[in-house]
Scaffold this active site. Structure first.
Site, PDB file in Angstrom:
ATOM      1  NE  ARG A 178      -2.857   0.697   2.873  1.00 29.02           N
ATOM      2  CZ  ARG A 178      -3.619   1.568   2.244  1.00 29.02           C
ATOM      3  NH1 ARG A 178      -4.331   1.155   1.238  1.00 29.02           N
ATOM      4  NH2 ARG A 178      -3.651   2.832   2.602  1.00 29.02           N
ATOM      5  CB  CYS A 184      -4.444  -4.680   3.448  1.00 23.69           C
ATOM      6  SG  CYS A 184      -4.456  -3.768   4.974  1.00 23.69           S
ATOM      7  NE  ARG A 192      -3.827   0.398   5.788  1.00 24.60           N
ATOM      8  CZ  ARG A 192      -2.563  -0.049   5.880  1.00 24.60           C
ATOM      9  NH1 ARG A 192      -2.306  -1.328   5.687  1.00 24.60           N
ATOM     10  NH2 ARG A 192      -1.584   0.804   6.117  1.00 24.60           N
ATOM     11  N   PRO A 193      -8.713   3.619   2.798  1.00 23.81           N
ATOM     12  CG  PRO A 193     -10.328   5.143   3.452  1.00 23.81           C
ATOM     13  CD  PRO A 193      -9.695   3.854   3.853  1.00 23.81           C
ATOM     14  CG  ASP A 208     -10.686   9.733   2.074  1.00 26.60           C
ATOM     15  OD1 ASP A 208     -10.242   8.656   2.526  1.00 26.60           O
ATOM     16  OD2 ASP A 208     -11.054  10.677   2.805  1.00 26.60           O
ATOM     17  CD  GLN A 209      -8.856  13.232   4.546  1.00 22.68           C
ATOM     18  OE1 GLN A 209      -8.410  14.275   4.997  1.00 22.68           O
ATOM     19  NE2 GLN A 209     -10.072  13.141   4.012  1.00 22.68           N
ATOM     20  NE  ARG A 265       4.145  -6.130   3.399  1.00 22.56           N
ATOM     21  CZ  ARG A 265       3.074  -5.521   2.942  1.00 22.56           C
ATOM     22  NH1 ARG A 265       1.923  -6.132   2.899  1.00 22.56           N
ATOM     23  NH2 ARG A 265       3.141  -4.268   2.531  1.00 22.56           N
TER      24      ARG A 265
HETATM   25  C1  EPZ Z   1       0.884   3.945   8.245  1.00 23.89           C
HETATM   26  O1  EPZ Z   1      -0.090   3.447   7.347  1.00 23.89           O
HETATM   27  C2  EPZ Z   1       1.835   2.784   8.513  1.00 23.89           C
HETATM   28  N1  EPZ Z   1       2.465   2.384   7.250  1.00 23.89           N
HETATM   29  C3  EPZ Z   1       1.056   1.622   9.122  1.00 23.89           C
HETATM   30  O2  EPZ Z   1       1.998   0.605   9.441  1.00 23.89           O
HETATM   31  C4  EPZ Z   1       0.398   2.096  10.412  1.00 23.89           C
HETATM   32  O3  EPZ Z   1      -0.376   1.059  10.945  1.00 23.89           O
HETATM   33  C5  EPZ Z   1      -0.487   3.316  10.119  1.00 23.89           C
HETATM   34  O4  EPZ Z   1       0.291   4.348   9.486  1.00 23.89           O
HETATM   35  C6  EPZ Z   1      -1.106   3.905  11.379  1.00 23.89           C
HETATM   36  O5  EPZ Z   1      -0.093   4.282  12.256  1.00 23.89           O
HETATM   37  C7  EPZ Z   1       3.473   3.129   6.756  1.00 23.89           C
HETATM   38  O6  EPZ Z   1       3.866   4.148   7.314  1.00 23.89           O
HETATM   39  C8  EPZ Z   1       4.084   2.646   5.475  1.00 23.89           C
HETATM   40  P1  EPZ Z   1      -3.021   5.959   8.016  1.00 23.89           P
HETATM   41  P2  EPZ Z   1      -1.115   4.468   6.628  1.00 23.89           P
HETATM   42  O7  EPZ Z   1      -3.213   6.662   6.728  1.00 23.89           O
HETATM   43  O8  EPZ Z   1      -0.466   5.774   6.395  1.00 23.89           O
HETATM   44  C9  EPZ Z   1      -7.693   6.200   7.548  1.00 23.89           C
HETATM   45  C10 EPZ Z   1       2.870  -1.553   9.470  1.00 23.89           C
HETATM   46  O9  EPZ Z   1       2.498  -2.526  10.126  1.00 23.89           O
HETATM   47  N2  EPZ Z   1      -7.433   6.944   6.304  1.00 23.89           N
HETATM   48  O10 EPZ Z   1      -2.315   6.695   9.117  1.00 23.89           O
HETATM   49  O11 EPZ Z   1      -1.709   3.764   5.466  1.00 23.89           O
HETATM   50  C11 EPZ Z   1      -7.254   4.750   7.481  1.00 23.89           C
HETATM   51  O12 EPZ Z   1      -8.263   3.951   6.908  1.00 23.89           O
HETATM   52  C12 EPZ Z   1       1.853  -0.675   8.786  1.00 23.89           C
HETATM   53  O13 EPZ Z   1       4.060  -1.188   9.345  1.00 23.89           O
HETATM   54  C13 EPZ Z   1      -8.511   7.469   5.593  1.00 23.89           C
HETATM   55  O14 EPZ Z   1      -9.660   7.298   5.981  1.00 23.89           O
HETATM   56  O15 EPZ Z   1      -2.218   4.638   7.747  1.00 23.89           O
HETATM   57  C14 EPZ Z   1      -7.000   4.400   8.922  1.00 23.89           C
HETATM   58  O16 EPZ Z   1      -8.225   4.054   9.544  1.00 23.89           O
HETATM   59  C15 EPZ Z   1       0.466  -1.261   8.884  1.00 23.89           C
HETATM   60  N3  EPZ Z   1      -8.271   8.152   4.453  1.00 23.89           N
HETATM   61  C16 EPZ Z   1      -6.504   5.724   9.522  1.00 23.89           C
HETATM   62  O17 EPZ Z   1      -6.877   6.755   8.587  1.00 23.89           O
HETATM   63  C17 EPZ Z   1      -7.006   8.362   3.979  1.00 23.89           C
HETATM   64  O18 EPZ Z   1      -6.843   9.025   2.920  1.00 23.89           O
HETATM   65  C18 EPZ Z   1      -4.997   5.805   9.710  1.00 23.89           C
HETATM   66  O19 EPZ Z   1      -4.412   5.394   8.503  1.00 23.89           O
HETATM   67  C19 EPZ Z   1      -5.923   7.824   4.708  1.00 23.89           C
HETATM   68  C20 EPZ Z   1      -6.158   7.129   5.868  1.00 23.89           C
END
Ligand code: EPZ
Length: 424
Positions: free
Chosen positions: A93, A117, A122-123, A125-126, A397
């Site tokens: 992702r 996943c 995990r959209p 949109d932001q 990974r």
């Molecule tokens: C990062 O993922 C990490 N990955 C993840 O680690 C980690 O679990 C996550 O941040 C939360 O800390 C990397 O940094 C590569 P988010 P990310 O955007 O950026 C929602 C691991 O095990 N959201 O902070 O994809 C989303 O659905 C991985 O190393 C929206 O709704 O996570 C979630 O509920 C797993 N719209 C929340 O925000 C968006 O556009 C936080 O997601 C983006 C996110």
């Protein structure tokens, strides 16, 4: 399919060195797209996601070569970049991190949508709304996102909720935008501060990374830089929890206590002894474990990436601990596997109630994501008998040489090329 064979119970004892942070290395690699000059990165962990990102960057025209411990990346004077294809993006992702840099550097990009996943939809949109706030025209078609802008223009964008890669994507895009960008309600993880440090070395003007408000003054171009990524706080937390769970003692060289404060607070309160120094962190646990509730939240809250591993620990605490997962909607898939080893856990929506202590017995288990896999390895080391953890490609990974590090710490863990056939 490779698996881990673990024989327990074993006490974790000894010293281990933290690897570089996967989640700092991934945006740092993507930042190579922002500059014509070479980018030299060190401390990159030898894990699958890093190889995947380098493969994707290669597909996009960024040459990368290893020179000892340094990876040298050169985007060169690209006139075009190819698409970021579904075949690569679907496996990781974080591939979406090339979107912001591509639009900023070239004015257009076409990246496959990452898809969901195991832990959630995990959209992105932001990410897309933020790019539109900087003047990009974004279209979704045939499973791809296309974004284009003659040149991004600085703007104000407020995230509806903190997103780590969303903040990183827009911080990188804003570096080359015309004018000033203000990002609000940003994620505050240490990996974001580390990326800002790298971007400033490349000539970017960024203030406020690590806080909820980040201000970026766009520049015409970014230059070469060298950077070592920060240690992996989630890997470090995983090894600390391994020692706590098995009643052992560990010194993790390179651990930065400040980045792990929420975990360290819970470990101390549950009965572990902790000692921080300027070279690392020592943990030991001799007495009984006390249950302590957690609620996962964006940094500086308790990291969701340590929730599964912490749950394994709480199966050994005397009493009930409640674990609330607020970040992802489906991150309790390790519960059923822990239950097969003897854990007593009740799920109620976003809450998991863990009743302990329960003796764990070895079993054949398998994981659905990187951190759930780590949780099952910890449980296998505390369990009596043999545990087979399947689908360890998840572990590979994000954990560098996990079985070697655990063997050095006294664990009886071996990597098997295939799951043993069932006992006759
Ligand atoms: C990062 O993922 C990490 N990955 C993840 O680690 C980690 O679990 C996550 O941040 C939360 O800390 C990397 O940094 C590569 P988010 P990310 O955007 O950026 C929602 C691991 O095990 N959201 O902070 O994809 C989303 O659905 C991985 O190393 C929206 O709704 O996570 C979630 O509920 C797993 N719209 C929340 O925000 C968006 O556009 C936080 O997601 C983006 C996110």
């Amino acid at each position: 399919m490779e698996c881990f064979r673990i024989v327990g119970p074993t006490r974790i004892r000894g010293e281990v060195t933290a690897s570089g942070a996967k989640n700092a290395a991934l945006p740092a690699l993507a930042a190579s797209l922002l500059s014509e000059g070479p980018l030299e990165l060190s401390g990159l962990p030898a894990v699958r996601d890093i190889r995947t990102m380098r493969q994707l960057l290669g597909h996009l025209g960024v040459e990368s070569e290893e020179q000892g411990e340094v990876v040298r990346l050169q985007a060169g004077e690209q006139t075009h970049f190819d698409d970021a294809p579904y075949e690569l993006v679907k496996t990781m992702r974080a591939s979406i991190l090339v979107l912001g840099p591509l639009v900023a550097r070239l004015g257009h990009a076409r990246v496959s949508l990452p898809g969901g996943c195991a832990i959630g939809v995990r959209p992105i949109d932001q990410h897309l709304a933020g790019l539109e706030a900087l003047g990009a025209e974004v279209q979704l078609e045939h499973g791809y996102v296309s974004a284009r802008a003659h040149r991004l223009t600085g703007g104000v964008f407020r995230f509806t909720a903190p997103t780590v890669t969303g903040t990183e994507n827009l911080m990188m895009a804003a570096c080359l935008a015309r004018g000033t960008t203000v990002l609000q309600n940003c994620a505050r993880e240490p990996e974001i501060r580390d990326l800002a440090t790298l971007l400033r070395k490349m000539g970017a003007h960024i203030e406020g990374a690590g806080s909820e408000r980040i201000e970026i003054e766009g520049v015409e171009r970014l230059t070469s830089a060298s950077h070592r990524v920060i240690p992996d706080r989630i890997e470090i937390g995983t090894y600390l929890l391994a020692a706590a769970m098995t009643g052992g003692e560990i010194f993790v060289r390179g651990a930065i206590s400040a980045d792990l404060a929420p975990l360290l607070e819970k470990l101390a309160a549950s009965g572990c002894d902790l000692e921080a120094s300027n070279t690392g962190l020592r943990l030991s646990r001799a007495g009984d474990l006390k249950p302590r509730d957690i609620l996962t939240a964006p940094h500086p809250g308790f990291p969701t990436d340590l929730q599964a591993q912490y749950m394994a620990l709480m199966t050994q605490a005397t009493g009930q601990a409640t674990i609330c997962e607020t970040v992802f909607e489906n991150r309790f898939q390790h519960v059923s596997e822990l239950a097969r080893m003897g854990a007593d856990i009740r799920i109620n929506g976003a809450f998991a109630h863990v009743h302990g202590p329960t003796p764990l017995s070895g079993a054949r288990v398998m994981a659905t994501d990187l951190r759930a896999s780590a949780c099952l390895v910890l449980a296998g080391m505390a369990a009596g008998g043999e545990t087979i953890v399947g689908r360890i490609y998840h572990l590979d990974r994000g954990y560098e040489q996990m079985e070697l590090k655990l063997q050095q710490l006294g664990a009886r863990v071996q990597r098997l090329p295939a799951e043993p056939t069932r006992a006759a």
